[in-house]
Design an enzyme around this catalytic site. Sequence first.
Site, PDB file in Angstrom:
ATOM      1  N   ASP A   1       0.989  -1.203  -0.018  1.00 59.35           N
ATOM      2  CA  ASP A   1      -0.130  -0.041  -0.059  1.00 59.35           C
ATOM      3  C   ASP A   1       0.881   1.231   0.204  1.00 59.35           C
ATOM      4  O   ASP A   1       2.108   1.213   0.370  1.00 59.35           O
ATOM      5  CB  ASP A   1      -0.810   0.105   1.176  1.00 59.35           C
TER       6      ASP A   1
ATOM      7  N   LYS B   1      -4.230   2.749  -2.908  1.00 58.09           N
ATOM      8  CA  LYS B   1      -5.352   3.347  -3.412  1.00 58.09           C
ATOM      9  C   LYS B   1      -5.503   4.738  -2.569  1.00 58.09           C
ATOM     10  O   LYS B   1      -5.421   4.714  -1.582  1.00 58.09           O
ATOM     11  CB  LYS B   1      -6.597   2.505  -2.908  1.00 58.09           C
TER      12      LYS B   1
ATOM     13  N   MET C   1      -9.283   7.355   9.238  1.00 55.14           N
ATOM     14  CA  MET C   1      -9.541   8.118   7.807  1.00 55.14           C
ATOM     15  C   MET C   1     -10.496   9.543   7.931  1.00 55.14           C
ATOM     16  O   MET C   1     -11.531   9.559   7.313  1.00 55.14           O
ATOM     17  CB  MET C   1     -10.443   7.043   6.887  1.00 55.14           C
TER      18      MET C   1
HETATM   19  N1  SAH Z   1      -5.195  -1.052   8.036  1.00 54.16           N
HETATM   20  C1  SAH Z   1      -4.842   0.079   8.803  1.00 54.16           C
HETATM   21  C2  SAH Z   1      -5.835   1.241   8.627  1.00 54.16           C
HETATM   22  C3  SAH Z   1      -6.141   1.564   7.084  1.00 54.16           C
HETATM   23  S1  SAH Z   1      -7.173   2.977   6.739  1.00 54.16           S
HETATM   24  C4  SAH Z   1      -4.326   0.081  10.101  1.00 54.16           C
HETATM   25  O1  SAH Z   1      -4.700  -1.206  10.787  1.00 54.16           O
HETATM   26  O2  SAH Z   1      -3.951   0.907  10.745  1.00 54.16           O
HETATM   27  C5  SAH Z   1      -6.094   4.194   6.800  1.00 54.16           C
HETATM   28  C6  SAH Z   1      -6.198   5.268   7.871  1.00 54.16           C
HETATM   29  O3  SAH Z   1      -5.699   4.621   9.122  1.00 54.16           O
HETATM   30  C7  SAH Z   1      -5.644   6.609   7.771  1.00 54.16           C
HETATM   31  O4  SAH Z   1      -6.579   7.156   7.122  1.00 54.16           O
HETATM   32  C8  SAH Z   1      -5.465   6.814   9.327  1.00 54.16           C
HETATM   33  O5  SAH Z   1      -6.810   7.219   9.957  1.00 54.16           O
HETATM   34  C9  SAH Z   1      -5.042   5.699  10.004  1.00 54.16           C
HETATM   35  N2  SAH Z   1      -3.684   5.395   9.687  1.00 54.16           N
HETATM   36  C10 SAH Z   1      -2.908   4.795   9.200  1.00 54.16           C
HETATM   37  N3  SAH Z   1      -1.519   4.867   9.468  1.00 54.16           N
HETATM   38  C11 SAH Z   1      -1.442   6.015  10.436  1.00 54.16           C
HETATM   39  C12 SAH Z   1      -0.234   6.707  11.012  1.00 54.16           C
HETATM   40  N4  SAH Z   1       0.940   6.395  10.893  1.00 54.16           N
HETATM   41  N5  SAH Z   1      -0.711   7.764  11.832  1.00 54.16           N
HETATM   42  C13 SAH Z   1      -2.039   8.113  11.954  1.00 54.16           C
HETATM   43  N6  SAH Z   1      -3.175   7.463  11.462  1.00 54.16           N
HETATM   44  C14 SAH Z   1      -2.705   6.668  10.482  1.00 54.16           C
END
Ligand code: SAH
Length: 497
Positions: A248, A270, A383
């Site tokens: 990703d 995406k 998100m």
């Molecule tokens: N599978 C991922 C989430 C994917 S959705 C997980 O378990 O973390 C993507 C969202 O995750 C982003 O829009 C944000 O809200 C959050 N996110 C992912 N990495 C992040 C980070 N390093 N800091 C803050 N938010 C994060």
Amino acid sequence: MKLYPIFASLSQRAVLVVGGGAVAERKVAALLEAQAQVTVNAGTLTPRLQQWARQGRIAHRSDPFQESWLERVWLVVAATSDRDMNTLVATLAELRRIFVNVVDDAALSSFHVPALIDRAPLTIAISSGGEAPMLTRLLRERLESLLDHSLGALATLMARLRKRIRMHLPDLAARRGFYESLLAGPVAALLRQGRPDEALAVAEHALSTSPLPAAGSVVLVGAGPGDPGLLTLRALRALNEADVILHDRLVGAGVLALARRDAARVEVGKQAGCQRTTQDDIHALLLEHARAGRRVVRLKGGDPFVFGRGGEELQFLRANGIPYEVVPGITAAVACAAYAGVPLTHRDHAQSVRLVTAHCQASRDVPDWAALAQERQTLAIYMGVGELGTLQTRLIEHGRAASTPFALIENGSRTDQRVVIGTLGNLAERAAAHAVHSPALLILGEVASLAPSLAWFGAPPLGASVHELHAGAPIMSKASGVAAREGLLEAIHRLAC
Ligand code: SAH
């Protein structure tokens, strides 16, 4: 000094350890693992050695060391803090041709104890002949992280089939090929998956029919939130074995740098709004590479099963008969909470946590605002940057107090992490004022009030008063001490100018 490596069978054989401190204790522990009959000679013993003596696991002699004891032992370890004593023991052992190890004295020792990686019945021993103990330690750590614990089960399976393999495949090259296929193919995968009976059945079947095909497979791997240190050992191993990595956009360069050098890396990011690779494209790529016999790592930010569409990918793989494994990752909520000093639950503030997506297209259902607005729970909202205004209005409309604290964490766990704090009533305004961008995670709930006093990583939270920031923790432990030190340097610089 050039050493001749041996693995000694000490089961039921007498070994003498002179010394009863912490070092002696470590040596005794390893000897007991090897089922040696250990006698410890020391005036005083560590509490654990005392316990072993009480339990009859070791014999204890507290009287002064006697040369005659050496007559019945196979090995001696001299582990006292008295150099003269260690030298005496070593000299007397040498005279009797008994191997002796003197702790931290390579010259006096006639045998060395290597650094070990234990995957019983498989054991890997590393030694630098006492020349570079730090290097052996580092190598051990590296190998320890690379070698899966299921290797022990693989060795046991190989031992069980050894005679049959030899009978069926008398040709050495064919036999070697078969062993290689056991190590790399579905048998090792089934053992990693905790399915030893199936692993044995597959191996037996392959033995009686044809060699194991080089089957492609997919490992769905959670890469965590960004800090490569938050990767699991299993994730690291999968990255080391991958032929192709489909990752990703959110997966950082630091994580990708840990993967096998010659693995093909394909970004299948995406982005909300502008779809670059559709989910169908990703499915097609997974299938194409796996069917070509490649080991595919599907690398996702955070955890693959938390708003990661990992479930859909597995359903697709299952429907197409592609074998898969899943390696969990640290999800953004857990990582951001830790790196912002916000405990997700706390006896005084919240008894439950909800992981919620604020992305309306991502969740086909309308959020249950009334449930989300309940007190004494923490909301971890993914998100959400574009939806903060709606969130704020809806939650307040449904009864969550406007005074509920929040912490909004941008780039959580990364070197450019920022944390903005405030209350639900000023959420959208504060986020806009600080121009918070994706990826950001919102933690809403009473626990967020702890951010100013418990923060430890990166810059201090934006929006906290000086008073809040200094309450609770000493300044040098805050923001890793780095921001505080930098602030101090800046102040000195200003004064000097
Ligand atoms: N599978 C991922 C989430 C994917 S959705 C997980 O378990 O973390 C993507 C969202 O995750 C982003 O829009 C944000 O809200 C959050 N996110 C992912 N990495 C992040 C980070 N390093 N800091 C803050 N938010 C994060």
